[in-house]
Design a protein around this motif. Structure first.
Motif, short mmCIF file in Angstrom:
data_model
loop_
_atom_site.label_atom_id
_atom_site.label_comp_id
_atom_site.label_asym_id
_atom_site.label_seq_id
_atom_site.Cartn_x
_atom_site.Cartn_y
_atom_site.Cartn_z
N SER A 231 -10.75 0.07 -10.40
CA SER A 231 -9.97 -0.34 -11.57
C SER A 231 -10.54 0.26 -12.84
O SER A 231 -9.79 0.74 -13.71
CB SER A 231 -9.94 -1.87 -11.66
N LEU A 232 -11.85 0.26 -12.97
CA LEU A 232 -12.49 0.87 -14.14
C LEU A 232 -12.28 2.38 -14.15
O LEU A 232 -12.04 2.99 -15.20
CB LEU A 232 -13.98 0.53 -14.16
N HIS B 138 0.82 -1.21 0.00
CA HIS B 138 0.00 0.00 0.00
C HIS B 138 0.85 1.27 0.00
O HIS B 138 0.55 2.23 -0.71
CB HIS B 138 -0.90 -0.02 1.23
N ARG B 139 1.93 1.27 0.78
CA ARG B 139 2.72 2.48 0.96
C ARG B 139 3.93 2.55 0.02
O ARG B 139 4.28 3.63 -0.47
CB ARG B 139 3.23 2.56 2.40
N ALA C 179 -5.02 -7.63 -7.36
CA ALA C 179 -5.61 -6.73 -8.35
C ALA C 179 -5.12 -5.30 -8.14
O ALA C 179 -4.99 -4.53 -9.11
CB ALA C 179 -7.13 -6.78 -8.25
N GLY C 180 -4.86 -4.92 -6.89
CA GLY C 180 -4.31 -3.60 -6.63
C GLY C 180 -2.97 -3.41 -7.34
O GLY C 180 -2.68 -2.33 -7.87
N GLY C 181 -2.12 -4.44 -7.34
CA GLY C 181 -0.86 -4.36 -8.06
C GLY C 181 -1.06 -4.27 -9.56
O GLY C 181 -0.38 -3.49 -10.24
N THR D 85 5.27 -2.73 -7.33
CA THR D 85 4.18 -3.29 -8.12
C THR D 85 4.47 -4.70 -8.63
O THR D 85 3.64 -5.61 -8.47
CB THR D 85 3.88 -2.36 -9.31
N ALA D 86 5.62 -4.91 -9.26
CA ALA D 86 5.92 -6.23 -9.81
C ALA D 86 5.98 -7.28 -8.71
O ALA D 86 5.46 -8.40 -8.86
CB ALA D 86 7.25 -6.19 -10.58
N LEU D 87 6.60 -6.94 -7.59
CA LEU D 87 6.69 -7.87 -6.47
C LEU D 87 5.31 -8.14 -5.89
O LEU D 87 4.99 -9.28 -5.51
CB LEU D 87 7.62 -7.30 -5.40
N GLN D 88 4.47 -7.12 -5.82
CA GLN D 88 3.11 -7.30 -5.31
C GLN D 88 2.34 -8.29 -6.17
O GLN D 88 1.65 -9.18 -5.66
CB GLN D 88 2.38 -5.96 -5.26
#
Length: 714
Positions: free
Chosen positions: A552-553, A474-475, A510-512, A479-482
């Motif tokens: 996401s949308l 979150h902080r 999905a957040g990543g 991204t790739a690791l998430q």
């Protein structure tokens, strides 16, 4: 349609930082651009040359020749190869000190862990280390996006004269992104084997041979004492030969002799029981043989408790060790673990690996030492004992990450935690900064830890660890690791049969994907989570996953599709009395209404969202709601009111997020542009661009470049 260009990260998984930048954005004041990503430090990371250093004159001369033969327009890349223990790192450090004056902007050293059993270092991990060596990112959390980091590294190094030493390189794909951006630099690599793919990029190889017999004896004399070696010249010759004339085993044996002044050299030579090599230059074909007897000898001299600790460390799937981690894994007190770490370091079995925030001093095992320790553990302890050590470490790590999670993100859904060995000495954090810094230091080894837990069949621990690391996703936004770790977590939750964990792994993964701009994939994962929640009658989950789909949308600027999901999420959260979550949906709904010119609806939604978030104490999201309320007033032509609200939002973000500080300045620039003040807008956009540039946020920087381009030169 009104201008709808905006930051697409304004959801319940908003892209935020926890770093500090104070300051308001009041009208009429002068905006000083944030410091761009420039160097603050001159790194001096080359290891000191020890007094035991011996010979290698011909090697140094050859390295000089390689460097001088490189064209002026290119970065010299020198690959130093040789067998394990031959002294590649020592030679690289020695030569580095000789030529250091030619690279006045710093000397950076990074371990690529190309042959490590825990896996090689990632490009993002290495680039973050190199940038911080230059002072970039010390006061903020650098991005984990590999492409952004490569761009930042090349920009930062383009006009510098740097010496970069990359230890234990695995291949060209690991090395090429790390080459500095300007020709005034030097790159040195060490590797056990030639890296043929680098030859096409101008790399020149230099193979290091064992020391000569005379040099090996001289090296041993400098370690153990010249008088002592001179008293037993024949024994010293036998000992040097038994060590294969390699610096590593010679150093191990020299340390043993120094610690045991009464021990005769001939006793040690006979204990190694290795005949002299007829041709030392052929040693590279059987490189490991001379190292093992020296390790055996050093190991046998350890006190039994330290020997047990040595074996236990080999079970940990991490590149380095700290005292708290080692104590937890071995079931010892911090004092006991510190004593054993010191004992192993004294005998050359552990190397100093520097310091890390909260963790303190770090130690590292060389690959050949770790292999030896692992073999000793197999021979003496068996699989069950080794597995128990790993389990103790995993449980301690899960407890520590959970402590950080609940401090940093108290609103995050709490899932069960299961431990076989609850840690006797759990981690404690004095403040949020400590907790987040500690989490950040765990990210480089996180994938290997999850793999070890999965291989042991501890699926519940795998998904629980991924879930507990939520504040880092979150902080810090790796991204790739998430994405990767949530794929592992989802697979583990499916094997574990835990449906709620499956849904949460899908949602957070999905957040990543959303942060990576992979919106359709994010929606697909969230739809899977929503289906599970519907089947299980999980009302909270249904609302949360609807919010995620809408976010996401919205991020993909598909506002007409996003609005029904967001409205449904808001209504479900309100029915559950979850006012904070409802407010997060309202922020997105309010922004859509503002983009579409429905200003009264936007004002109502954003004002109510702000009030709800203030009431629950969510400072960050309350400030976000205020920022978008200000933007709505700006779009409505109420520039004075927009300026007032943006000033207040900037003050509130001052203690929470540098990212949103930069975003507020951008929103202020948009307001100035709408008001017909292009010079003022240009000044604010440039300020915002500099701030995003300092945060290595390339997508945000690119947006500001577009805004400046649209305004023209002015």
């Amino acid at each position: 349609m009104p201008d709808v260009r905006t930051d697409n990260g304004i959801s319940g998984h908003a892209r935020v930082d926890a770093a500090v930048m104070a300051g308001n954005v009041n009208g009429g004041i002068h905006f000083h651009p944030a410091a761009p990503a420039t160097r603050l430090l001159k790194a001096r990371q080359l290891a000191p040359v020890t007094a035991a250093w011996t010979n290698r004159t011909a090697d140094i001369e050859r390295l000089h020749a390689i460097r001088l033969d490189c064209p002026d327009y290119a970065v010299p890349i020198v690959v130093i190869t040789g067998p394990s223990g031959v002294g590649k790192s020592g030679l690289a450090a020695r030569w580095g000190h000789v030529v250091a004056d030619d690279y006045p902007d710093g000397q950076i050293v990074v371990d690529l862990r190309g042959s490590a059993s825990t896996g090689p270092a990632t490009t993002a991990e290495v680039l973050r280390s190199m940038l911080r060596a230059l002072g970039i990112g010390l006061d903020s959390h650098l991005t984990w996006d590999e492409h952004e980091l490569i761009g930042l590294w090349r920009s930062a190094s383009a006009d510098l004269q740097l010496l970069v030493l990359l230890e234990d390189a695995a291949g060209a794909e690991q090395v090429l992104p790390l080459v500095p951006g300007g020709p005034g630099c030097l790159v040195m690599l060490t590797s056990r084997r030639p890296l043929a793919q680098l030859i096409a990029h101008g790399a020149v190889h230099h193979h290091v041979l064992p020391l000569s017999a005379a040099a090996a004896i001289q090296f041993l004399a400098r370690c153990a004492g010249a008088d002592r070696i001179a008293r037993e010249p024949q024994a010293a010759a036998e000992l040097a030969a038994a060590c294969g004339y390699l610096p590593l085993p010679l150093a191990l044996i020299g340390a043993d002799l120094a610690l045991n002044p009464g021990r005769r050299v001939i006793e040690v030579a006979r204990s190694l029981a290795r005949p002299p090599l007829a041709n030392p230059s052929s040693l590279h074909s059987r490189s490991e043989r001379p190292v093992t007897p020296a390790l055996d000898h050093t190991y046998e001299a350890l006190p039994s408790a330290s020997a047990c600790f040595y074996r236990q460390l080999s079970a940990l799937p991490v590149p380095d060790f700290d005292g708290a981690m080692a104590a937890a894994a071995a079931g010892l007190t911090a004092t006991q673990a510190a004593a054993h770490l010191a004992a192993l370091s004294e005998r050359g079995l552990l190397d100093d690996a520097g310091q890390a925030p909260v963790r303190g001093p770090l130690f590292r095992m060389r690959d050949e030492v770790r292999d030896h320790a692992r073999q000793m553990a197999t021979d003496e302890d068996g699989t069950a004992a080794t597995e128990a050590v790993l389990r103790s470490y995993i449980d301690w790590l899960l407890a520590a990450t959970t402590t950080a999670e609940r401090m940093l993100t108290p609103h995050h859904l709490r899932l069960d935690r299961t431990y076989r060995y609850p840690p006797a000495m759990p981690m404690r954090f004095d403040n949020h900064a400590e907790a987040l810094s500690w989490l950040e230091t765990q990210l480089p080894s996180f994938t290997s830890v999850l793999a070890a837990a999965a291989a042991a069949g501890w699926d519940s621990s795998v998904w629980q660890l991924v879930h507990a690391m939520y504040p880092a996703w979150h902080r810090l936004r790796p991204t790739a690791l998430q994405i990767t770790t949530h794929e592992l977590g989802l697979a583990a939750a499916q094997r574990d049969g835990n449906r709620l964990a499956q849904a949460e792994m899908a949602s957070a993964g999905a957040g990543g994907l959303r942060a990576a701009g992979r919106y359709d994939e994010a929606v697909a994962l969230l739809t899977f989570a929503l289906k599970l929640a519907e089947e299980d009658g999980d009302e909270r989950g249904q609302a949360q996953y609807l919010l995620g789909i809408g976010s996401s949308l919205h991020a993909g600027e598909r506002y007409d599709e996003a609005a029904p999901h967001l409205l449904a999420a808001k209504e479900r959260f309100e029915a559950l009395g979850r006012w904070r979550s409802a407010a997060l949906a309202q922020i997105l709904l309010g922004s859509i209404a503002s983009f579409l010119g429905r200003f009264e609806v936007a004002f109502q939604l954003l004002t109510q969202a702000r009030q709800r978030l203030v009431e629950v104490g969510d400072q960050l999201d309350a400030a976000r709601a205020l920022a978008w309320l200000a933007d709505a007033h700006s779009r409505h032509g109420e520039f004075e009111r927009a300026q007032e609200l943006l000033s207040q939002a900037g003050a509130e973000f001052g203690e929470v997020s540098r990212h949103w500080q930069a975003r507020v300045v951008e929103l202020h620039g948009q307001a100035a542009e709408r008001e017909g003040l292009p010079d003022r807008a240009r000044e604010l956009y440039e300020d915002s661009r500099c701030r995003f540039d300092a945060l290595a946020s390339s997508r945000d920087t690119a947006r500001l470049v577009d805004r400046l381009s649209a305004l023209g030169a002015g």
